[in-house]
Write an enzyme that holds these catalytic residues in place. Structure first.
Site, short mmCIF file in Angstrom:
data_model
loop_
_atom_site.label_atom_id
_atom_site.label_comp_id
_atom_site.label_asym_id
_atom_site.label_seq_id
_atom_site.Cartn_x
_atom_site.Cartn_y
_atom_site.Cartn_z
N ARG A 13 -12.56 6.32 1.93
CA ARG A 13 -11.76 5.16 1.49
C ARG A 13 -11.25 5.35 0.07
NH1 ARG A 13 -16.39 1.71 3.09
NH2 ARG A 13 -15.75 0.03 1.72
N ARG A 16 -23.83 -2.79 -2.18
CA ARG A 16 -23.28 -4.05 -1.66
C ARG A 16 -24.02 -4.50 -0.40
NH1 ARG A 16 -16.90 -4.57 -0.71
NH2 ARG A 16 -17.20 -3.09 0.98
N ARG A 20 -22.62 -3.25 5.05
CA ARG A 20 -21.48 -3.10 5.95
C ARG A 20 -21.53 -1.71 6.56
NH1 ARG A 20 -15.74 -4.84 3.34
NH2 ARG A 20 -15.21 -2.78 4.10
N ARG A 75 0.81 -1.21 0.00
CA ARG A 75 0.00 0.00 0.00
C ARG A 75 0.85 1.26 0.00
NH1 ARG A 75 -5.00 -2.61 2.44
NH2 ARG A 75 -6.54 -0.98 2.63
P1 AMP Z 1 -8.91 -3.65 3.99
O1 AMP Z 1 -9.82 -4.80 4.30
O2 AMP Z 1 -7.94 -3.93 2.87
O3 AMP Z 1 -9.66 -2.35 3.80
O4 AMP Z 1 -8.00 -3.46 5.30
C1 AMP Z 1 -8.55 -3.16 6.55
C2 AMP Z 1 -7.54 -2.39 7.38
O5 AMP Z 1 -6.37 -3.21 7.63
C3 AMP Z 1 -7.00 -1.13 6.72
O6 AMP Z 1 -7.84 -0.03 6.92
C4 AMP Z 1 -5.66 -0.96 7.44
O7 AMP Z 1 -5.84 -0.43 8.73
C5 AMP Z 1 -5.20 -2.40 7.61
N1 AMP Z 1 -4.34 -2.84 6.47
C6 AMP Z 1 -4.64 -3.75 5.51
N2 AMP Z 1 -3.62 -3.90 4.65
C7 AMP Z 1 -2.65 -3.05 5.07
C8 AMP Z 1 -1.34 -2.72 4.61
N3 AMP Z 1 -0.83 -3.31 3.51
N4 AMP Z 1 -0.62 -1.81 5.31
C9 AMP Z 1 -1.11 -1.24 6.41
N5 AMP Z 1 -2.34 -1.48 6.90
C10 AMP Z 1 -3.10 -2.39 6.26
#
Ligand code: AMP
Length: 206
Positions: A164, A120, A153, A86
């Site tokens: 987001r 969704r 959600r 990321r």
């Molecule tokens: P997501 O389901 O991909 O939206 O991830 C949920 C949360 O997990 C994000 O809002 C971050 O807080 C954390 N997260 C997921 N992937 C990463 C990453 N590669 N680096 C840092 N935080 C992450």
């Protein structure tokens, strides 16, 4: 084959990862999901990362690296990675340790992503996902598989989605540029049926 899927929320990353894994027997690794598992199991790492995730912040790299490296080693060169990398330091960490064959960018305009996410629905029992626009359940409001209730959600409201989407662009542009310069980026129009998108991916990674 090692693949990274990049795409804005709502671009269909989960669906495409599933189709690729079914077809080739690869392993789908999602950092968000790995973190949610740790939180659910109340592990030491789970306790630490929960605070960041609940505040909507990125988890610091040192914790992400730990969890990702373990999962990728276990996958033994056949993974579809999503949610990572990321930022640039995560990108550098990844390419130093693992070979990446292709990076697939599922390209979708922000307003379309918003429309899809607002439509969704998730089963509150088994977690299966639906969409009232293009992936409707057989009976409105009920999961086809377990009969659970379909709900939105919490973070699928307009304000949270906007946040987001903005964060996605802010975080991910440098990662996309990095892989474009390396010649690994494959851009696919994500405003098509899942099957069409899947066929185009399969064609390009052959
Ligand atoms: P997501 O389901 O991909 O939206 O991830 C949920 C949360 O997990 C994000 O809002 C971050 O807080 C954390 N997260 C997921 N992937 C990463 C990453 N590669 N680096 C840092 N935080 C992450």
């Amino acid at each position: 084959m090692n693949i990274i899927l990049i795409g804005i929320q709502g671009s269909g990353k989960g669906t495409q990862a599933k189709l690729l894994c079914e077809r080739y027997g690869w392993i789908h690794i999602t950092t968000g999901e790995l973190f949610r598992e740790h939180i659910k199991n109340n592990t030491e790492l789970g306790k630490i990362v929960r605070t960041f995730i609940e505040r909507g912040e990125l988890v610091p790299d040192k914790y992400v690296f730990k969890i990702v490296e373990k999962a990728l080693r276990e996958a033994e060169r056949k993974f579809v990675l999503d949610g990572f990398p990321r930022n640039l330091s995560q990108t550098e960490f990844l390419v130093e340790k693992f070979t990446i064959d292709h990076v697939i960018l599922l390209d979708l305009k922000d307003d379309l992503a918003m429309k899809r996410l607002l439509a969704r629905r998730i089963c509150n029992n088994c977690g299966r996902d639906y969409n009232v626009l293009f992936k409707k359940p057989e009976i409105a409001g009920k999961c086809d598989v377990c009969g659970g209730r379909l709900v939105k959600r919490k973070d699928d409201n307009e304000t949270a989605i906007k946040k987001r989407i903005e964060r996605f662009h802010l975080e991910t542009n440098s990662v996309i540029d990095f892989f474009r310069k390396k010649g690994l980026l494959i851009k696919i129009n994500a405003d098509q049926t899942p099957q069409k998108i899947h066929s185009q991916i399969v064609d390009k990674i052959r």
